[in-house]
Every structure is written in C-alpha cells, then in structure tokens.
Scaffold this motif. Structure first.
Motif, mmCIF file in Angstrom:
data_model
loop_
_atom_site.group_PDB
_atom_site.id
_atom_site.type_symbol
_atom_site.label_atom_id
_atom_site.label_comp_id
_atom_site.label_asym_id
_atom_site.label_seq_id
_atom_site.Cartn_x
_atom_site.Cartn_y
_atom_site.Cartn_z
ATOM 1 N N GLU B 159 -1.636 -0.733 -15.830
ATOM 2 C CA GLU B 159 -0.566 -0.911 -14.298
ATOM 3 C C GLU B 159 0.338 -0.150 -14.164
ATOM 4 O O GLU B 159 1.561 -0.100 -14.921
ATOM 5 C CB GLU B 159 -0.332 -2.442 -14.366
ATOM 6 N N LEU B 160 0.764 0.295 -12.937
ATOM 7 C CA LEU B 160 2.029 1.021 -12.550
ATOM 8 C C LEU B 160 2.642 0.323 -11.631
ATOM 9 O O LEU B 160 2.148 -0.486 -10.441
ATOM 10 C CB LEU B 160 1.458 2.231 -11.887
ATOM 11 N N LEU B 161 4.010 -0.262 -12.179
ATOM 12 C CA LEU B 161 4.616 -1.260 -11.235
ATOM 13 C C LEU B 161 5.762 -0.393 -10.443
ATOM 14 O O LEU B 161 5.994 0.641 -10.716
ATOM 15 C CB LEU B 161 5.902 -1.955 -12.358
ATOM 16 N N GLY B 162 6.148 -1.118 -9.172
ATOM 17 C CA GLY B 162 7.159 -0.582 -8.351
ATOM 18 C C GLY B 162 8.490 -0.955 -8.690
ATOM 19 O O GLY B 162 8.822 -1.381 -10.031
ATOM 20 N N ARG B 163 9.542 -0.569 -8.042
ATOM 21 C CA ARG B 163 10.970 -0.696 -8.444
ATOM 22 C C ARG B 163 11.380 -2.367 -8.693
ATOM 23 O O ARG B 163 11.079 -3.120 -7.792
ATOM 24 C CB ARG B 163 11.801 -0.080 -7.309
ATOM 25 N N GLU B 164 12.162 -2.353 -9.680
ATOM 26 C CA GLU B 164 12.200 -3.971 -10.112
ATOM 27 C C GLU B 164 13.061 -4.744 -9.285
ATOM 28 O O GLU B 164 12.848 -5.773 -9.230
ATOM 29 C CB GLU B 164 12.917 -3.803 -11.484
ATOM 30 N N ASN B 222 1.914 0.516 -5.583
ATOM 31 C CA ASN B 222 1.713 1.209 -3.910
ATOM 32 C C ASN B 222 0.943 2.374 -4.052
ATOM 33 O O ASN B 222 0.337 2.817 -5.235
ATOM 34 C CB ASN B 222 3.341 1.456 -3.602
ATOM 35 N N ASP B 223 0.877 2.870 -2.670
ATOM 36 C CA ASP B 223 -0.196 4.205 -2.761
ATOM 37 C C ASP B 223 0.561 5.471 -3.143
ATOM 38 O O ASP B 223 -0.238 6.415 -3.802
ATOM 39 C CB ASP B 223 -0.573 4.403 -1.273
ATOM 40 N N ILE B 242 -11.137 4.584 -12.407
ATOM 41 C CA ILE B 242 -11.056 3.838 -11.115
ATOM 42 C C ILE B 242 -9.576 3.562 -10.810
ATOM 43 O O ILE B 242 -8.916 2.769 -11.593
ATOM 44 C CB ILE B 242 -11.784 2.569 -11.300
ATOM 45 N N VAL B 243 -8.959 4.041 -9.467
ATOM 46 C CA VAL B 243 -7.755 3.827 -9.266
ATOM 47 C C VAL B 243 -7.702 3.086 -7.807
ATOM 48 O O VAL B 243 -8.589 3.236 -6.941
ATOM 49 C CB VAL B 243 -7.114 5.110 -8.725
ATOM 50 N N VAL B 244 -6.888 1.822 -7.867
ATOM 51 C CA VAL B 244 -6.793 1.108 -6.652
ATOM 52 C C VAL B 244 -5.402 1.232 -6.369
ATOM 53 O O VAL B 244 -4.244 0.766 -7.017
ATOM 54 C CB VAL B 244 -7.274 -0.409 -7.064
ATOM 55 N N GLY B 245 -4.787 1.104 -5.057
ATOM 56 C CA GLY B 245 -3.579 1.093 -4.499
ATOM 57 C C GLY B 245 -3.130 0.250 -3.690
ATOM 58 O O GLY B 245 -3.914 -0.874 -3.618
ATOM 59 N N PHE B 246 -2.071 0.260 -3.089
ATOM 60 C CA PHE B 246 -1.559 -0.586 -2.310
ATOM 61 C C PHE B 246 -0.702 -0.169 -1.011
ATOM 62 O O PHE B 246 0.360 0.627 -1.562
ATOM 63 C CB PHE B 246 -0.797 -1.864 -2.778
ATOM 64 N N ASP B 247 -0.987 -0.425 0.293
ATOM 65 C CA ASP B 247 -0.087 0.053 1.173
ATOM 66 C C ASP B 247 -0.983 0.389 2.487
ATOM 67 O O ASP B 247 -0.740 0.129 3.588
ATOM 68 C CB ASP B 247 0.791 1.464 0.916
ATOM 69 N N GLY B 248 -2.051 1.521 2.136
ATOM 70 C CA GLY B 248 -2.891 1.752 3.189
ATOM 71 C C GLY B 248 -2.543 2.994 3.793
ATOM 72 O O GLY B 248 -2.587 3.213 5.229
ATOM 73 N N SER B 249 -2.155 3.960 2.990
ATOM 74 C CA SER B 249 -1.473 5.232 3.417
ATOM 75 C C SER B 249 -2.638 6.114 3.951
ATOM 76 O O SER B 249 -3.585 6.046 3.514
ATOM 77 C CB SER B 249 -0.519 6.005 2.604
ATOM 78 N N ASN B 250 -2.275 7.088 5.020
ATOM 79 C CA ASN B 250 -3.273 8.195 5.386
ATOM 80 C C ASN B 250 -3.824 8.998 4.052
ATOM 81 O O ASN B 250 -4.678 9.382 4.049
ATOM 82 C CB ASN B 250 -2.897 8.887 6.408
ATOM 83 N N ASP B 251 -2.833 9.155 3.027
ATOM 84 C CA ASP B 251 -3.125 10.017 2.017
ATOM 85 C C ASP B 251 -4.168 9.426 1.219
ATOM 86 O O ASP B 251 -4.978 10.084 0.753
ATOM 87 C CB ASP B 251 -1.931 10.353 1.109
ATOM 88 N N VAL B 252 -4.110 8.063 1.077
ATOM 89 C CA VAL B 252 -4.954 7.294 0.115
ATOM 90 C C VAL B 252 -6.546 7.092 0.870
ATOM 91 O O VAL B 252 -7.207 7.197 0.318
ATOM 92 C CB VAL B 252 -4.409 6.248 -0.364
ATOM 93 N N ARG B 253 -6.281 7.049 2.084
ATOM 94 C CA ARG B 253 -7.394 6.904 3.164
ATOM 95 C C ARG B 253 -8.006 8.115 2.968
ATOM 96 O O ARG B 253 -9.467 8.270 2.749
ATOM 97 C CB ARG B 253 -7.083 6.658 4.452
ATOM 98 N N ASP B 254 -7.660 9.255 2.813
ATOM 99 C CA ASP B 254 -8.344 10.743 2.850
ATOM 100 C C ASP B 254 -8.865 10.755 1.480
ATOM 101 O O ASP B 254 -9.964 11.185 1.171
ATOM 102 C CB ASP B 254 -7.344 11.734 3.034
ATOM 103 N N SER B 255 -8.082 10.182 0.467
ATOM 104 C CA SER B 255 -8.561 10.248 -0.869
ATOM 105 C C SER B 255 -9.852 9.413 -1.072
ATOM 106 O O SER B 255 -10.888 9.732 -1.757
ATOM 107 C CB SER B 255 -7.635 9.876 -1.836
#
Lengths: 218, 316
Positions: B159-164, B222-223, B242-255
């Motif tokens: 798991e990759l966490l965001g800023r605390e 996040n993405d 398997i990678v799952v992100g969070f935000d819905g950015s265009n970069d991840v959409r394209d990926s």
C-alpha cells in the motif's frame, strides 16, 4: 423530550451528567425523531452505537421501513418519487437515496464461499431474485449510517470518525442479526428481514444490510 | 494593479485590525473578487479544481485571483493575508493541513470573508461556511472491493499512503483496510508513504519490489503515486502486478485503457469546485447556502468498462 431550544449550558450539563460518547446538539431538521447524534472529538464510535442501537436505530428502522414488494416497483418506476415518499438523503448534491425496508420472501440462491456472504431473495414469488441480503462478516457500504436522519456528517470531527461510526453500525448489525444464522441450506428457506439499502443509480441491485433477520424454518 | 510585499502586509494588518462585522449579503458586482487557493497545479487534480472554480466564478461575474500554497501552511497563511488585503469577497480553498488551516480560515472569517472548502476537511466546523469533500471512505471501499476482486481475494500486496497531515490519506487507507483486512488471504507486505508524489512512489516501489519480488498487487492512495508505482513496475518487467489508484486522472485513465493500471476511483473534483463557487455566490447574495456545512460527494469506480467516458475529473 425535545432539545430544540436547549441552551449550551443545558447541553454541557447533559454531557457532564454522563451521556458518555453521545451528546444531543440540535433538533433534526427533517424527518427525524428528535435530537441529532454527535460524536465527541476522539469519541468511541462502538460505545456510541451501543447507546443508540436499541434506543434510536432499531425503532427508527421499524417505524420507517417500507415493504420491498411496494418499494421495489416504486423505485423502478421513479427513483426520486420513491425517495421523496419512502427514503432519506442528505441535502448535499449527488447524495444517493437511502431506504429502510422490510423483506418477506424466499431465498432463491446464496453465496457463502466468500467473507462478503449474501443471499438472494425473491419477494414476489416469480422465482427471480428481487434483492440481495448481506450476511457478512464483510458488510459493504455505509447504508445503515446514511439512512438515519438523526446522524449528519457536520456533527462528527472528520471523515475518519464518520467512517468508524459506519463500521461500528455494520459490526453491530452482524453481531446482533447475522452472526448466528446458519450458512448452509439457505436456498428455499422463507426469510423475513428488516434493513436498509442505498440506491446510487437506476438499475442498481438492491443490496440490503439487515438489522433484523430470521429464517422462518430455522 | 501591482502590490509590493510591504503594502500587502500593511493592507493585511489594516484589514485584520479593523473590526469588520459578519459578511453583508450583497449582490455581486463586476469588481467582486473571489480568491481560489489550492495545492500546486503540478498535480492535475488541483489544476482541475482551480480551473473549475475560476470558470464558474467568472461565469457568475466575479474577478478571480488563483493562488497555490504548495502544501506549505506558512505559505497558505500568507496567501490568506493576500486575499484579505485584496478585499476578496470569498475564498475557495483546498487546504494545506486539517489542523494548520483552522487559524487562517478563522482570521478570514473575522475579516468578514467567508471560506468555502473543497477536497480536504479541517478539524473544526462552524468556521468555514461550506466543506465540500469527496466521500473518500465510500470511494476507497469501491477501490478496495475492485482490488480484492482483481486479486482473487488472496495474495501479497503493498500500500502506498499519502501525506500524513492530510485527512484524506488516513481516510482512504482506513477505507481500503476496512475491506481488504476482512480477507484473511490478502497479505500486506509493505505500507509506505510516498507523500502523494509520483517520483517518491517510483523510488518506494523499486525498494518494495526488491524486498518482495513475489508481490501481486499495489493499492495506492492517489493516482500520481499509482503512476509512479506503475512506471517502476514496468521498468522492472513486472506489468503483471495489479495496481489500483484514486482520483480519476486522465493519466490513469489512459493507462487503464492501455491495459496498465487496472482501476481508479473518480473524485468529482471539477464539479466540487464549481459547487463551492455556486455556494459562495448564493451565500454572498442571500446570507445562506441552504446546505449543511459539511457535504459529502460520492466517488465513482473507474475500470476499463467506463474509463473512456472520463475527462478532467468528470464523467461525460
């Protein structure tokens, strides 16, 4: 007892006199049974749920539930009209409708090889599933929290606490209504349940979190 | 008009020292200014917020000033002074910390300037007029359910966490684990913060991969971190992960559309920013938004099935 005009001093006195984990802050603005429930900062949500479950949650569910045989077709015909008549949602944009529901039917299939176990129920006798009952131990969603008009997000410190509240409600439902149910030979059993579900869009499956459930031939 | 730093600070001091009564409802005139303050536009999410707010404000006849705090609470505090000194009628804010933001929002309120928060909450209610945030918990559960399904309910993952300091980092992690931890065959072998950053996520992913070559999945807060992790995995020849992100950015959409990252969760960031401006406008005109202060907006799961409809943090 209505606390609509309770002064801060009265509220503080109430807190000091030992309503642990729970304070009464204002009158429900719509469709409520009185006071809003609020968490104290850093509060214990399990303790809060223990306090309100029998006193507030179950009575509200029993009083506001609509029979699925009525509700299902109403939602299919017009979600917003069904929501206005039978549901509850916060005023913020894009909030989904939440419904308290009573279910009387027969289990037509069951999925118990996952921790998010479910049973499909037919309520109109056509042999097809009309709704899915969550059996746990993994209970998905926040419908039990979101169906209660006396709980609102502004009264809690942050999303983390608000999420813990939902988790505590789901755990309480599992422990009191679902844990003791058998997981074998569910298919063909008549079932009665009281619960809640959230509809995010037309055509969504009706996924019910039960707060009371019994297998009639258990 | 150009302000020197000295006049700005003098203006700020003046505005703070003069007791201004609570905001008077007044019709917007062409001169009315709305300040839009967000984290750095390097992350397209925050840029989408700023653009959404700015367009809506200009559409409603306001002037705008767009500022970035770079997640630095001191800088954010200075930007509030700027907004106050410039006589902003309202502040639209994606803040730089749940605790550190309470003081500047209070200061603006005392100067008669209402704040409308988006994306991130602050620790107190009753200071801002609106706090419109994505339902991060609901979104995280959606992402986690999809992650568990893709993993076949079993296997090692990181798991990759965001800023605390950001409540959203904690709430997303809690939402993930509320689902994933209920599957006993899902085993978390690493949990590290990459501070929402793509480059940090790349480096963290390389290290995690070295220590855990048998990893099967990565769930990211996040993405941008998901993009960093995916780049590291691809570079290591591990595009099976398997990678799952969070935000819905265009970069991840394209990926996703190229079969790379498997899923993300869309936060309606663009609409959220517009909505904050609409509520600011209504508040300035009528003295009320007609809404609760704290408002949750649902997130949407994005997979290969619907990624094609996603554009700039909104579904077409």
């Amino acid at each position: 007892m209505i606390f609509r005009d309770a002064t801060p001093a009265v509220c503080i006195a109430l807190i000091l006199t030992g309503l642990a984990g729970c304070k009464l802050i204002k009158n429900a603005s719509e469709g409520g049974d009185g006071e809003m429930v609020s968490g104290k900062s850093g509060g214990n949500m399990t303790a809060l749920v223990d306090e309100i479950w029998d006193a507030r949650v179950l009575p509200h569910m029993r009083d506001s539930a609509t029979d699925l045989a009525t509700l299902g077709p109403a939602i299919e015909a017009d979600l917003d009209a069904a929501g206005e008549a039978h549901g509850y949602r916060p005023s913020s944009e894009g909030s989904p409708w939440n419904f308290a529901v009573s279910v009387k039917g027969e289990i037509v299939s069951a999925k118990t090889d996952t921790r998010a176990a479910t049973a499909d129920v037919d309520v109109n006798g056509d042999g097809e599933a009309d709704a899915v009952l969550q059996l746990g131990p993994v209970i998905r969603g926040t419908t039990l929290r979101d169906v209660l008009p006396f709980i609102d997000f502004t009264s809690f410190t942050d999303q983390i606490e608000f999420a813990q509240l939902s988790r505590a409600l789901n755990t309480k439902a599992y422990e009191t209504a679902l844990e003791g149910l058998p997981r074998e030979s569910l298919v063909g059993q008549p079932v009665e349940a009281l619960g809640a579900f959230t509809v995010r869009g037309k055509g969504d499956a009706i996924l019910i979190t039960p707060v009371e459930m019994k297998l009639v031939r258990q | 008009m150009t302000f020197t730093r000295r006049t700005l600070l003098a203006g700020a001091a003046l505005a703070v020292s003069v007791v201004i009564p609570a905001a008077f409802p007044a019709a917007a005139s062409a001169a009315d200014l709305i300040a839009i303050i967000t984290p750095s536009h390097d992350n397209p999410f925050f840029k989408a917020e700023a653009v959404g707010a700015q367009k809506k404000a200009e559409e409603l006849g306001y002037e705008t000033i767009v500022l970035v705090h770079d997640d630095d609470p001191n800088k954010q505090s200075e930007l509030f002074d700027t907004a106050i000194a410039r006589g902003a009628k309202a502040i639209i804010l994606d803040n730089a910390g749940a605790d550190a933001t309470v003081a500047p929002v209070k200061r603006a309120k005392e100067a008669g300037i209402p704040s409308f928060l988006i994306d991130r909450e602050i620790k107190e209610s009753g200071i801002a007029i609106s706090q419109i945030v994505s339902n991060n918990y609901q979104g995280a559960q959606l992402g986690a359910e999809e992650f568990v399904r893709l993993m076949g309910e079993e296997g090692k993952y990181a798991e990759l966490l965001g800023r605390e300091a950001d409540t959203n980092a904690g709430i997303r992690s809690a939402g993930y684990h509320d689902i994933v931890d209920q599957y006993p065959d899902m085993e978390m072998v690493a949990q590290q913060s990459a501070n929402w950053s793509q480059t940090e996520a790349y480096e963290k992913m390389e290290t995690i991969l070295q220590a855990n070559p048998d990893i099967k999945g990565v769930i990211s807060g996040n993405d941008t971190m998901a993009m960093g992790a995916w780049a590291a995995l691809e570079a290591a020849g591990r595009s099976d992960v398997i990678v799952v992100g969070f935000d819905g950015s265009n970069d991840v959409r394209d990926s996703i559309l190229k079969g790379g990252i498997k899923a993300t969760v869309l936060q309606p960031a663009y609409r959220q920013a517009e909505l904050a401006v609409e509520q600011a406008d209504q508040y300035l005109k009528t003295g009320s938004t007609g809404q609760d202060e704290k408002q949750l907006m649902d997130c949407i799961l994005i997979t290969g099935d619907n990624a094609g409809d996603l554009e700039t943090f909104a579904m077409n």
